[in-house]
Write a protein that holds these residues in place. Structure first.
Motif, PDB file in Angstrom:
ATOM      1  N   THR A  94       0.819  -1.227   0.000  1.00 56.50           N
ATOM      2  CA  THR A  94       0.000   0.000   0.000  1.00 56.50           C
ATOM      3  C   THR A  94       0.848   1.270   0.000  1.00 56.50           C
ATOM      4  O   THR A  94       0.295   2.366  -0.161  1.00 56.50           O
ATOM      5  CB  THR A  94      -0.930  -0.001   1.218  1.00 56.50           C
ATOM      6  OG1 THR A  94      -0.145  -0.176   2.414  1.00 56.50           O
ATOM      7  CG2 THR A  94      -1.943  -1.130   1.121  1.00 56.50           C
ATOM      8  N   ALA A  95       2.168   1.147   0.182  1.00 48.62           N
ATOM      9  CA  ALA A  95       3.033   2.327   0.172  1.00 48.62           C
ATOM     10  C   ALA A  95       3.585   2.615  -1.214  1.00 48.62           C
ATOM     11  O   ALA A  95       4.336   3.585  -1.381  1.00 48.62           O
ATOM     12  CB  ALA A  95       4.176   2.141   1.170  1.00 48.62           C
ATOM     13  N   ILE A  96       3.251   1.791  -2.209  1.00 47.48           N
ATOM     14  CA  ILE A  96       3.727   1.980  -3.577  1.00 47.48           C
ATOM     15  C   ILE A  96       2.568   2.461  -4.443  1.00 47.48           C
ATOM     16  O   ILE A  96       1.468   1.914  -4.380  1.00 47.48           O
ATOM     17  CB  ILE A  96       4.318   0.678  -4.146  1.00 47.48           C
ATOM     18  CG1 ILE A  96       5.427   0.152  -3.249  1.00 47.48           C
ATOM     19  CG2 ILE A  96       4.848   0.907  -5.555  1.00 47.48           C
ATOM     20  CD1 ILE A  96       6.614   1.069  -3.122  1.00 47.48           C
ATOM     21  N   PHE A  97       2.860   3.499  -5.259  1.00 46.54           N
ATOM     22  CA  PHE A  97       1.825   4.074  -6.118  1.00 46.54           C
ATOM     23  C   PHE A  97       2.361   4.180  -7.540  1.00 46.54           C
ATOM     24  O   PHE A  97       3.575   4.251  -7.771  1.00 46.54           O
ATOM     25  CB  PHE A  97       1.408   5.462  -5.617  1.00 46.54           C
ATOM     26  CG  PHE A  97       0.799   5.444  -4.237  1.00 46.54           C
ATOM     27  CD1 PHE A  97      -0.570   5.304  -4.069  1.00 46.54           C
ATOM     28  CD2 PHE A  97       1.602   5.543  -3.111  1.00 46.54           C
ATOM     29  CE1 PHE A  97      -1.115   5.278  -2.806  1.00 46.54           C
ATOM     30  CE2 PHE A  97       1.059   5.510  -1.847  1.00 46.54           C
ATOM     31  CZ  PHE A  97      -0.310   5.368  -1.685  1.00 46.54           C
ATOM     32  N   GLU A  98       1.431   4.170  -8.476  1.00 47.99           N
ATOM     33  CA  GLU A  98       1.775   4.356  -9.886  1.00 47.99           C
ATOM     34  C   GLU A  98       1.426   5.778 -10.282  1.00 47.99           C
ATOM     35  O   GLU A  98       0.288   6.226 -10.090  1.00 47.99           O
ATOM     36  CB  GLU A  98       1.025   3.350 -10.763  1.00 47.99           C
ATOM     37  CG  GLU A  98       1.412   1.905 -10.548  1.00 47.99           C
ATOM     38  CD  GLU A  98       0.719   0.976 -11.520  1.00 47.99           C
ATOM     39  OE1 GLU A  98       0.450   1.420 -12.665  1.00 47.99           O
ATOM     40  OE2 GLU A  98       0.430  -0.169 -11.141  1.00 47.99           O
ATOM     41  N   ARG A  99       2.405   6.467 -10.842  1.00 45.68           N
ATOM     42  CA  ARG A  99       2.184   7.848 -11.285  1.00 45.68           C
ATOM     43  C   ARG A  99       2.771   8.004 -12.674  1.00 45.68           C
ATOM     44  O   ARG A  99       3.985   7.893 -12.855  1.00 45.68           O
ATOM     45  CB  ARG A  99       2.813   8.839 -10.311  1.00 45.68           C
ATOM     46  CG  ARG A  99       2.688  10.297 -10.775  1.00 45.68           C
ATOM     47  CD  ARG A  99       3.340  11.250  -9.819  1.00 45.68           C
ATOM     48  NE  ARG A  99       2.655  11.262  -8.527  1.00 45.68           N
ATOM     49  CZ  ARG A  99       3.071  11.965  -7.487  1.00 45.68           C
ATOM     50  NH1 ARG A  99       4.176  12.672  -7.576  1.00 45.68           N
ATOM     51  NH2 ARG A  99       2.403  11.923  -6.348  1.00 45.68           N
ATOM     52  N   GLN A 100       1.895   8.221 -13.625  1.00 46.05           N
ATOM     53  CA  GLN A 100       2.307   8.451 -15.007  1.00 46.05           C
ATOM     54  C   GLN A 100       3.230   7.334 -15.513  1.00 46.05           C
ATOM     55  O   GLN A 100       4.274   7.559 -16.105  1.00 46.05           O
ATOM     56  CB  GLN A 100       2.998   9.818 -15.148  1.00 46.05           C
ATOM     57  CG  GLN A 100       2.073  10.973 -14.807  1.00 46.05           C
ATOM     58  CD  GLN A 100       2.756  12.316 -14.940  1.00 46.05           C
ATOM     59  OE1 GLN A 100       3.967  12.383 -15.165  1.00 46.05           O
ATOM     60  NE2 GLN A 100       1.990  13.388 -14.790  1.00 46.05           N
ATOM     61  N   GLY A 101       2.845   6.070 -15.211  1.00 47.84           N
ATOM     62  CA  GLY A 101       3.591   4.919 -15.692  1.00 47.84           C
ATOM     63  C   GLY A 101       4.822   4.589 -14.890  1.00 47.84           C
ATOM     64  O   GLY A 101       5.587   3.698 -15.280  1.00 47.84           O
ATOM     65  N   GLN A 102       5.049   5.267 -13.761  1.00 50.12           N
ATOM     66  CA  GLN A 102       6.234   5.036 -12.943  1.00 50.12           C
ATOM     67  C   GLN A 102       5.802   4.727 -11.521  1.00 50.12           C
ATOM     68  O   GLN A 102       4.832   5.292 -11.009  1.00 50.12           O
ATOM     69  CB  GLN A 102       7.153   6.255 -12.976  1.00 50.12           C
ATOM     70  CG  GLN A 102       8.511   6.015 -12.319  1.00 50.12           C
ATOM     71  CD  GLN A 102       9.413   7.244 -12.437  1.00 50.12           C
ATOM     72  OE1 GLN A 102       8.917   8.370 -12.436  1.00 50.12           O
ATOM     73  NE2 GLN A 102      10.707   7.031 -12.536  1.00 50.12           N
ATOM     74  N   LEU A 103       6.528   3.808 -10.880  1.00 50.79           N
ATOM     75  CA  LEU A 103       6.240   3.478  -9.488  1.00 50.79           C
ATOM     76  C   LEU A 103       6.978   4.449  -8.584  1.00 50.79           C
ATOM     77  O   LEU A 103       8.183   4.699  -8.767  1.00 50.79           O
ATOM     78  CB  LEU A 103       6.673   2.034  -9.184  1.00 50.79           C
ATOM     79  CG  LEU A 103       5.971   0.945  -9.980  1.00 50.79           C
ATOM     80  CD1 LEU A 103       6.500  -0.434  -9.558  1.00 50.79           C
ATOM     81  CD2 LEU A 103       4.473   1.007  -9.799  1.00 50.79           C
ATOM     82  N   VAL A 104       6.269   4.980  -7.579  1.00 54.39           N
ATOM     83  CA  VAL A 104       6.855   5.939  -6.645  1.00 54.39           C
ATOM     84  C   VAL A 104       6.471   5.558  -5.233  1.00 54.39           C
ATOM     85  O   VAL A 104       5.461   4.871  -4.991  1.00 54.39           O
ATOM     86  CB  VAL A 104       6.404   7.380  -6.946  1.00 54.39           C
ATOM     87  CG1 VAL A 104       6.848   7.821  -8.329  1.00 54.39           C
ATOM     88  CG2 VAL A 104       4.881   7.497  -6.813  1.00 54.39           C
TER      89      VAL A 104
END
Length: 478
Positions: free
Chosen positions: A394-404
């Protein structure tokens, strides 16, 4: 009116100090508000073991099942007894009993045919022996003796002719010298002529016996022997057929009691002769094409499931799995991946949806009372790490095709790109981008900052000013 002299207005020093204190307090308050986060919404990057699992659902199927049918091909038989459906049977237990009344009558007729055929074999064997004796008699017995007698008579006749001819020749000089009369010589000549005629007749008789009669009798005896031998073989073949038919009837009688060849669960087949369809029952008349009972081997089960096209590369045969059955929530069964489909398939109703590959998990033997068609879930161990850098998924997010990951820093929250590896239900392996001990947000924060700009200033982005494209979405492991 008194005039105030001109002078410069000065702010006291203490007022300046008070103002500086107020500014510091406001700046500290702003800084505190910027970096303060709820500890329940954060997680620490830590090292530890990781077991990556792939979860799939499917249906239990028996590893092997046997369908029992009527052994009476080409005829109908009535069911007189059936094992209860749903009963767990062992090897050797009675499953089905068929009516044997007609078979019993046929068995009695077959037994009579066997006895009759045995008598016929005995008679044919006696006749063959008689024919064999007749042939022996012709070739070695009376026939051979008759030939020998004929040849002996011919030899005696030839010897008599020679004797009389010699005597006649010896008497002729005596006649000339006057020692005998002409009548005595004529008598010898008559005897010689008679013996020559008898010798000629004996020779002709010998030729008839040796060249005609004896070969014909030998041929006739040989032919009779061949006929009797053929008749004996035919009779023996009929007797063998009768015995084979009797043995078949006995076997069919025994097969009318159908026993389980393996342990399993009794499942009735549908009765094809009923409209509408129903399961078989006692009293039905069935043929060899009608399935009676199917016994699935429930102590050896398979889980038929599927895996998505995006995850099929993670699965291979031999991987361990833990299977949970919906009907037994507390039961945990062990197993291994037995087969992964080679070709993807899609639903006929939704051909453009995600394609999936067939997956077969073979369960280890278990005493649990499993049933075919039960729903089950398999957790397949697709990878393990002994000392991985871990973070909650749950601490990993996808932003504009990139994991942050949103890292909590003293000056704010930094959206930092990360690379991930294996994952479990709750944790994900961090390959790069984070270090052990860092604090990371579990939710997408209201604002984020990037790395410090030259001069130490860190630009901030207000929540209300962030576009929808900048907002991260939760990471979905593949």
């Amino acid at each position: 009116m008194e005039r105030i002299p001109n002078s410069t207005f000065r702010i006291p020093n203490f007022a300046i100090g008070i103002a500086a204190i107020i500014v510091c307090l406001l700046a500290g308050s702003a800084f505190w508000r910027r970096t303060a986060v709820d500890p329940s919404l954060t997680a620490f990057v830590r090292k530890g073991p990781l077991t990556a699992r792939l979860t799939t659902t499917g249906i239990l199927r028996p590893a092997q099942s046997i369908t029992y049918r009527s052994p009476l091909a080409g005829r109908e038989a009535e069911i007189t007894e059936l094992a209860p459906e749903g009963m767990l049977v062992n090897e050797g237990d009675l499953l089905v009993r068929l009516d044997t009344t007609e078979l019993q009558r046929e068995l009695e007729r077959a037994q009579q045919e066997v006895r009759q055929s045995q008598l016929e074999v005995q008679v044919a064997d006696i006749e063959r022996r008689e024919a064999e004796a007749a042939l022996t008699g012709v070739s070695e017995g009376e026939g051979a003796l008759a030939v020998a007698e004929t040849r002996t008579r011919l030899q005696l006749a030839d010897k008599k002719v020679e004797r009389l001819r010699l005597e006649y020749e010896q008497l002729q000089p005596l006649l000339e010298k006057g020692f005998i009369t002409r009548d005595e010589l004529k008598k010898t000549a008559d005897e010689l002529e008679q013996s020559e005629e008898e010798a000629a007749l004996t020779r002709k008789r010998a030729e008839v016996v040796i060249k005609l009669s004896h070969p014909r009798e030998s041929q006739r005896a040989s032919l009779q022997l061949a006929q009797k031998q053929s008749a004996l073989e035919n009779t023996r073949a009929k007797a063998q057929d009768a015995r084979a038919r009797l043995a078949l009837l006995i076997e069919r009688l025994e097969q009318c009691r159908i026993y389980a060849r393996r342990t399993g669960l009794v499942v009735y087949e549908e009765f094809l002769g009923a409209t509408p369809r129903r399961k078989i029952r006692v009293g039905d008349r069935v043929t060899g094409s009608q399935g009676l009972v199917t016994i699935p081997e429930v102590n050896r089960m398979l889980l038929e499931a599927s895996v998505s096209e995006a995850e099929v590369h993670r699965v291979r045969t031999g991987l361990a799995a833990v299977v949970r059955v919906e009907a037994f929530p507390d039961l945990r069964l062990s197993g291994r991946v037995a087969r992964v489909g080679s070709l993807a398939r899609s639903s006929a109703d939704r051909p453009f949806e995600d394609k999936r590959f067939d997956l077969i998990v073979e369960l280890d033997s278990t005493p649990a009372e499993l049933r075919p068609e039960m729903s089950a879930r398999a957790d397949i161990v697709v990878g393990t790490r002994s000392d991985a850098l871990l973070l909650p998924i749950t601490a990993i997010f996808e932003r504009q095709g990139q994991l942050v990951a949103h890292v909590v820093r003293p000056y704010g929250i930094e959206a930092r790109p990360v690379d991930v590896g294996e994952s479990s239900e709750a944790l994900v392996e961090i390959v790069s981008g984070l270090t052990e001990g860092e604090t990371v947000m579990l939710t997408d924060p209201g604002h984020a900052v990037v790395a410090a700009a030259p001069g130490g200033k860190i630009p901030a982005v207000d929540r209300a000013q962030r576009s929808q494209a900048d907002r991260g979405r939760p990471y979905q492991p593949r």
